[in-house]
Write an enzyme that holds these catalytic residues in place. Structure first.
Site, PDB file in Angstrom:
ATOM      1  N   LYS A 547      59.044  25.107  60.731  1.00  0.00           N
ATOM      2  CA  LYS A 547      58.647  25.999  59.449  1.00  0.00           C
ATOM      3  C   LYS A 547      58.388  25.078  58.328  1.00  0.00           C
ATOM      4  O   LYS A 547      58.284  24.011  58.335  1.00  0.00           O
ATOM      5  CB  LYS A 547      59.919  27.042  59.105  1.00  0.00           C
ATOM      6  CG  LYS A 547      61.194  26.216  58.980  1.00  0.00           C
ATOM      7  CD  LYS A 547      62.259  27.137  58.603  1.00  0.00           C
ATOM      8  CE  LYS A 547      62.859  28.154  59.865  1.00  0.00           C
ATOM      9  NZ  LYS A 547      62.576  29.416  59.888  1.00  0.00           N
ATOM     10  N   ARG A 548      57.918  25.556  57.127  1.00  0.00           N
ATOM     11  CA  ARG A 548      57.647  24.939  56.159  1.00  0.00           C
ATOM     12  C   ARG A 548      58.840  24.168  55.649  1.00  0.00           C
ATOM     13  O   ARG A 548      59.927  24.755  55.853  1.00  0.00           O
ATOM     14  CB  ARG A 548      57.110  25.760  55.023  1.00  0.00           C
ATOM     15  CG  ARG A 548      55.704  25.949  55.007  1.00  0.00           C
ATOM     16  CD  ARG A 548      54.746  24.629  55.105  1.00  0.00           C
ATOM     17  NE  ARG A 548      55.020  23.847  53.970  1.00  0.00           N
ATOM     18  CZ  ARG A 548      53.903  23.835  52.929  1.00  0.00           C
ATOM     19  NH1 ARG A 548      52.665  24.911  53.090  1.00  0.00           N
ATOM     20  NH2 ARG A 548      53.800  23.494  51.767  1.00  0.00           N
ATOM     21  N   LYS A 553      65.673  26.325  53.333  1.00  0.00           N
ATOM     22  CA  LYS A 553      65.473  26.635  54.750  1.00  0.00           C
ATOM     23  C   LYS A 553      66.546  25.631  55.603  1.00  0.00           C
ATOM     24  O   LYS A 553      66.795  25.804  56.626  1.00  0.00           O
ATOM     25  CB  LYS A 553      63.893  26.633  55.152  1.00  0.00           C
ATOM     26  CG  LYS A 553      63.146  27.385  54.549  1.00  0.00           C
ATOM     27  CD  LYS A 553      61.635  27.164  55.180  1.00  0.00           C
ATOM     28  CE  LYS A 553      60.658  27.980  54.510  1.00  0.00           C
ATOM     29  NZ  LYS A 553      60.464  29.486  54.895  1.00  0.00           N
TER      30      LYS A 553
HETATM   31  N1  GPU Z   1      56.827  33.327  51.921  1.00  0.00           N
HETATM   32 BR1  GPU Z   1      56.561  33.896  47.582  1.00  0.00          BR
HETATM   33  C1  GPU Z   1      55.654  32.315  51.896  1.00  0.00           C
HETATM   34  O1  GPU Z   1      55.528  31.971  53.167  1.00  0.00           O
HETATM   35  N2  GPU Z   1      55.012  31.867  50.888  1.00  0.00           N
HETATM   36  C2  GPU Z   1      55.485  32.179  49.701  1.00  0.00           C
HETATM   37  O2  GPU Z   1      54.914  31.704  48.718  1.00  0.00           O
HETATM   38  C3  GPU Z   1      56.187  33.289  49.191  1.00  0.00           C
HETATM   39  C4  GPU Z   1      57.014  33.868  50.569  1.00  0.00           C
HETATM   40  C5  GPU Z   1      57.381  34.102  52.888  1.00  0.00           C
HETATM   41  C6  GPU Z   1      58.761  34.180  52.821  1.00  0.00           C
HETATM   42  O3  GPU Z   1      59.472  33.022  52.515  1.00  0.00           O
HETATM   43  C7  GPU Z   1      59.246  34.506  54.374  1.00  0.00           C
HETATM   44  O4  GPU Z   1      60.616  34.596  54.350  1.00  0.00           O
HETATM   45  C8  GPU Z   1      58.522  35.944  54.759  1.00  0.00           C
HETATM   46  O5  GPU Z   1      58.792  35.995  56.060  1.00  0.00           O
HETATM   47  C9  GPU Z   1      57.033  35.566  54.604  1.00  0.00           C
HETATM   48  O6  GPU Z   1      56.687  34.952  53.103  1.00  0.00           O
HETATM   49  C10 GPU Z   1      56.249  36.899  54.965  1.00  0.00           C
HETATM   50  O7  GPU Z   1      56.513  37.915  54.231  1.00  0.00           O
END
Ligand code: GPU
Length: 819
Positions: A547-548, A553
């Site tokens: 994951k990022r 995290k």
């Molecule tokens: N999320 Br705000 C991202 O990937 N980037 C962002 O800039 C933001 C949210 C993610 C959430 O961290 C993750 O928990 C979620 O599953 C995903 O969006 C899709 O809703």
């Protein structure tokens, strides 16, 4: 292709023709990349027939349309996925074999279109797949970044970012549509003119600079239903290059300025995930694609409808986080300035057309633009937001007379800033979170005041993923096994996976299931050997966190635990220990120093552990370079253990957790995001849950009282591991390299509160849960049952379910079938 008109010989001929036309070569002379282009064009040819059919059907049925507006679409490779959804994968594989090519190798030639950062962008891609598969009329609207998310190289253990020039060889699945270009205006000033004819003021933007937005369409192929929807991404072009005279009369200086403006708008995707950086160019990107998309949507609506008051019946704009919130003001601008509506009329339409999805509660992700920046770049849009704000404050005052606290907390413009989330909530009819827990936290904490004012706007839509990519394409062995046992209905109805539950205790099924897992681990081990030069044992437990990279995290907790295990093995060489391979994959935002240092730490630990012969290969650590959609598919398929260990309350949902579960990995995780619902589906006994609850975390945050030093002082294992960050154990004697990480955990000076993400509080509980994982894995049948049940219980987490809920509860779209 497609059962009805796929003809293998015709397809082969078409590939040969394409190679000849494109490259003046015979198939024997062509490179694999050239074959990829030729095959993709042959596939696109089939897709375009269906694309036309779909458009005809939509014209005939006039269904309600959802525009999914998003700064990010993390599509991943298209060729394999298109073949899957056309139900032509195996046929094309055979055809290519007969021509002497391997489809897998051809697929590997495609660049990953990485027009997104992580979960949010990938969710958008899964949603488009489900919308087309379920037969809903949907457009994705976004930006054609010339450079997607950077490619990650690891040099000396450090992340190095390399530009992702994905368009370099031309992308075969896109279609340029210059005839649908739109003009987008920046800067200048607003002139107010009294119009005696109407008795109203007209607002005219003057002295502005223009950019031309050129759409590129990508086909979104539904599964086995002939529907092809469109992802429309906009590119910027200088008007002077195009038709200067049409918009402007040859002002040279202005032409140059406009050219410069156009040149960089679509250059590059900002590599931040869950973080707002406040850059002017980002604001330009936002208005650029929103203005073009909304103009195009209104134009399209007007072609077949006479009354714009009907817009909410036929169109809905879904805002993927606050990045596209400009939609509210741009729609108002068009209705007011171009359509001549009154404010009340325009507002009524806008607030029944826009809907907003929130994806995080992380404060640093909230978009707040400085007034000066905003008003200078978008004078008319700013003026409209001021008026929205003025009326909104009036509404607050009416509801809570004399309550200045409410105004301070809820105003759209306050303290010199434009708060995009507040605009999105005030300007739309729906606000949704992305997992049940997340939505509850929004209602009770982050957006409490808004929830009290507009309880009916709030709703939950737990995220989902597409099984077409993440099982059917990514894990063909398991996909075939599932189909052999329960038929192929799961491909479009994932709930059917529950029919697998009857095999949970079946010895033969268990063995087959784990044998497939083993083969997928062999496939990943081969990839690791090729890419990392590390030999890993496919019989070891594959424990994966991909994951990022973000502090919340807690990849750091994972690697600290690896350090702890290593200490244990060294201290007690005789101890019983089941071999484990810890696999990481993560990109860090280019400017996120601590995240990048964490990558270095993971690689430093890997170096020491992997090269210590005294531990007999019991422990291996692998950092997979350049984690992205294409290698993700292979990684999920090979995982035994899914690491979902975010600080409770911080991960809005997570979607990787669902991809692992679908592929039969068992979760070790906190009660955060969608993990809560995963455990609910699969049962406590088939997951490993640990750590602080979200209530406990929030309580600490609101009331203080957390002291990480206490763990350092009282727990020698923790102390040992932390000391190893600053005594050179993993840095060839350099005491300073990892000091920032050490400080972040213990030293209040380095942040507001030491150990912001409660790593030390959860550490022992995590280690204990990991111990339970090990014990459980030793019981072969017991583990097989857990793994199998994870797949069997993952039906809820299809994006088909999520999309159906959006349709039923927010969008109210009409289902379309191709006649
Ligand atoms: N999320 Br705000 C991202 O990937 N980037 C962002 O800039 C933001 C949210 C993610 C959430 O961290 C993750 O928990 C979620 O599953 C995903 O969006 C899709 O809703």
């Amino acid at each position: 292709m497609l059962d009805n008109h796929f003809k293998k010989e015709e397809f082969k001929k078409s590939v040969k023709e394409n190679v000849k036309m494109l490259y003046r070569k015979t198939i024997e002379e062509a490179s694999q990349e050239q074959i990829f282009q030729a095959v993709s064009l042959a596939v696109k040819d089939v897709i375009i027939d269906n694309w036309l059919l779909t458009q005809k059907q939509y014209e005939k049925d006039d269904p309600k349309i959802v525009y999914y507006l998003s700064m990010e679409f993390l599509m991943g490779r298209a060729l394999g996925n298109n073949l899957i959804n056309l139900c032509a994968y195996n046929e094309v594989k055979e055809a290519l074999e007969e021509l002497g090519f391997d489809l897998n190798v051809i697929e590997d030639q495609e660049p990953d279109p990485a027009l997104g950062n992580g979960g949010l962008g990938r969710l958008a891609a899964c949603f488009l797949d489900s919308l087309a598969t379920l037969g809903y009329c949907a457009y994705g609207c976004g930006i054609r970044y010339h450079y997607g998310l950077f490619k990650q190289k690891i040099e000396n253990g450090f992340q190095v970012e390399v530009p992702d020039n994905w368009l370099k060889d031309g992308y075969p699945f896109e279609l340029r549509r210059p005839e649908y270009a739109k003009e987008v205006k920046f800067g200048g000033y607003v002139k107010v003119e009294y119009d005696p004819a109407t008795g109203r003021n007209n607002f005219v933007q003057e002295g502005y600079q223009s950019v031309l937005a050129i759409p590129y369409d990508m086909p979104i192929v539904g599964y086995n239903n002939k529907i092809v929807n469109t992802l429309r991404i906009w590119d910027a072009q200088a008007i002077s290059e195009f038709q200067l005279d049409l918009f402007d009369k040859g002002d040279y200086r202005k032409a140059v300025e406009q050219e410069n403006l156009a040149k960089n708008i679509c250059d590059v995707l900002y590599p931040n995930d869950n973080h707002y950086a406040g850059k002017e160019l980002r604001l330009k990107q936002q208005y650029f694609f929103i203005s073009a998309s909304i103009q195009a949507a209104i134009e399209k609506f007007k072609k077949s409808h006479s009354d714009l008051h009907d817009l909410p019946k036929k169109v809905t704009f879904q805002l993927n986080d606050t990045h596209p919130t400009m939609t509210v003001a741009e729609l108002m601008r068009i209705l007011l300035d171009e359509e001549g509506m009154t404010w009340e009329e325009a507002w009524e339409i806008t607030t029944h057309t826009c809907a907003y999805t929130n994806h995080t509660i992380m404060a640093e992700a909230l978009e707040k633009w400085p007034i000066e920046l905003f008003s200078k770049l978008l004078p008319r849009i700013y003026q409209i937001i001021e008026e929205i704000n003025r009326r909104f404050i009036q509404e607050i005052n009416n509801k809570y007379p004399g309550n200045q606290e409410k105004v301070r907390k809820m105003a759209i413009i306050y303290d010199g800033q434009v708060k995009m989330a507040h605009l999105a909530i005030a300007g739309g009819y729906s606000v949704n979170g992305v997992a049940r827990l997340h939505t509850e936290i929004l209602k009770k904490q982050e957006l409490k005041d808004f929830y009290e004012m507009y309880p009916d706007k709030f709703n939950n839509k737990t995220n989902g993923i597409t099984q077409r990519r993440f099982l059917l394409h990514g894990n063909p062995l398991l996909a075939d096994w599932v189909t052999d046992h329960i038929g192929d209905g799961w491909v479009t109805d994932l709930a059917q996976l529950s029919k697998l539950k009857v095999y949970a205790d079946d010895k033969k099924a268990q063995q087959e299931f784990m044998n497939i897992k083993y083969q997928n681990k062999v496939r990943l081990a081969k990839y690791i050997l090729e890419h990392n030069g590390i030999e890993v044992d496919p019989r070891s437990i594959f424990d994966v966190q991909v994951k990022r990279l973000h502090e919340y995290k807690r990849q750091l907790m994972n690697i600290l635990h690896v350090m702890y295990l290593y200490n244990q093995i060294k201290e007690h060489p005789e101890m019983d220990f089941y071999p484990r391979t810890f696999i990481f994959g993560a990109k860090a935002a280019a400017g996120y120093v601590r995240a990048k240092l964490t990558i270095k730490l993971i690689n430093a630990v890997a170096d020491v552990v992997n090269n210590d012969r005294s531990i007999n290969g019991k422990l291996k650590v692998v950092f997979i370079e350049n984690y992205r959609v294409s290698n993700a598919e292979m990684i999920f398929a090979a995982a035994d253990v899914s690491e979902q260990i975010s600080t409770a309350s911080k991960e809005a949902s997570g979607t990787g957790n669902m991809k692992f579960m679908l592929n039969g990995a068992v979760t070790i995780g906190t009660m955060d995001g969608a993990n809560v619902e995963i455990v609910e589906e699969v049962g406590q006994e088939n997951a490993f849950i640990f750590g602080l609850s979200s209530d406990e975390v929030i309580n600490y945050e609101n009331n203080g009282g957390y002291n990480p030093m206490q763990y350092f002082n009282n727990d020698p294992d923790i102390r040992n591991v932390l000391m190893q960050l600053i005594n050179g154990t993993y840095s060839n004697g350099d005491f300073e390299l990892f000091r920032d990480i050490y400080d972040s955990l213990l030293n209040t000076k380095s942040s507001d509160r030491a150990d912001t993400y409660f790593i030390l509080a959860d550490f022992k509980a995590y280690a204990e849960a990991q111990k339970r994982v090990e014990e459980a894995y030793k019981d072969e049948a017991g583990w097989a049952k857990k793994a199998l049940l994870n797949t069997a219980c993952s039906g809820k987490f299809t994006s088909d379910r999520t999309i159906q809920q959006y349709v039923d509860e927010i969008w109210h779209l009409d289902k379309v079938t191709i006649e």
